[in-house]
Design a protein around this motif. Sequence first.
Motif, mmCIF file in Angstrom:
data_model
loop_
_atom_site.group_PDB
_atom_site.id
_atom_site.type_symbol
_atom_site.label_atom_id
_atom_site.label_comp_id
_atom_site.label_asym_id
_atom_site.label_seq_id
_atom_site.Cartn_x
_atom_site.Cartn_y
_atom_site.Cartn_z
ATOM 1 N N ASN A 22 1.017 -1.172 -0.121
ATOM 2 C CA ASN A 22 0.022 -0.038 -0.237
ATOM 3 C C ASN A 22 0.760 1.264 0.019
ATOM 4 O OD1 ASN A 22 -1.972 1.823 0.412
ATOM 5 N ND2 ASN A 22 -2.321 1.259 2.360
ATOM 6 N N HIS A 53 1.462 5.424 -0.885
ATOM 7 C CA HIS A 53 0.514 6.695 -1.235
ATOM 8 C C HIS A 53 1.575 7.683 -1.568
ATOM 9 C CE1 HIS A 53 -3.138 5.680 0.783
ATOM 10 N NE2 HIS A 53 -2.337 4.891 1.469
ATOM 11 N N ILE A 57 3.221 8.449 -5.051
ATOM 12 C CA ILE A 57 2.709 8.374 -6.657
ATOM 13 C C ILE A 57 4.393 7.748 -7.343
ATOM 14 C CG2 ILE A 57 2.313 9.348 -8.889
ATOM 15 C CD1 ILE A 57 0.243 10.879 -7.248
ATOM 16 N N GLY A 73 -6.248 1.374 -7.522
ATOM 17 C CA GLY A 73 -6.467 2.604 -6.859
ATOM 18 C C GLY A 73 -7.937 2.650 -6.417
ATOM 19 N N ARG A 87 -11.049 4.889 -3.951
ATOM 20 C CA ARG A 87 -11.713 5.714 -3.393
ATOM 21 C C ARG A 87 -12.786 5.570 -2.815
ATOM 22 N NH1 ARG A 87 -14.018 10.227 -6.129
ATOM 23 N NH2 ARG A 87 -12.930 9.439 -8.076
ATOM 24 N N PHE A 92 -4.119 9.225 -11.546
ATOM 25 C CA PHE A 92 -3.944 9.510 -10.237
ATOM 26 C C PHE A 92 -4.791 10.312 -9.782
ATOM 27 C CE2 PHE A 92 0.053 7.384 -10.776
ATOM 28 C CZ PHE A 92 -0.194 6.351 -9.734
ATOM 29 N N TYR A 133 -7.435 9.885 -6.657
ATOM 30 C CA TYR A 133 -7.393 10.710 -5.448
ATOM 31 C C TYR A 133 -8.670 11.856 -5.605
ATOM 32 C CZ TYR A 133 -2.684 9.735 -4.033
ATOM 33 O OH TYR A 133 -1.451 9.112 -3.662
ATOM 34 N N ASP A 139 2.128 14.238 -2.777
ATOM 35 C CA ASP A 139 1.957 13.317 -3.182
ATOM 36 C C ASP A 139 3.204 12.151 -3.622
ATOM 37 O OD1 ASP A 139 -0.772 13.531 -2.665
ATOM 38 O OD2 ASP A 139 -1.229 14.421 -4.701
ATOM 39 N N ARG A 181 7.154 11.227 -3.041
ATOM 40 C CA ARG A 181 8.319 10.949 -2.149
ATOM 41 C C ARG A 181 9.422 12.162 -2.058
ATOM 42 N NH1 ARG A 181 12.902 8.075 -0.903
ATOM 43 N NH2 ARG A 181 13.109 7.511 -2.991
#
Length: 71
Positions: A15, A17, A19, A31, A33, A51, A55, A63, A65
């Motif tokens: 999992n 989060h 992108i 994905g 939601r 995405f 989202y 979104d 890292r």
Amino acid sequence: MKKINKEDNITTIVNLHFIDMAMKYADRIIGMRAGEVVFDGPVSEVSEKTFEEIYGRSIREDDLRGGADES
């Protein structure tokens, strides 16, 4: 996890989060939601628009890292 997946032929589910990490390490993106699957397909079919649909909003810097170009 990807090394274990490839070397031992073991399915791994992660999992993520972020992108950029999902795009770098995943073979497939699922994905969700609001408890519903809104995308299920190979990474090769994913775009920024995908995405945004997952989202339910525009993609923000947090979104990611550290940027899609990071090794």
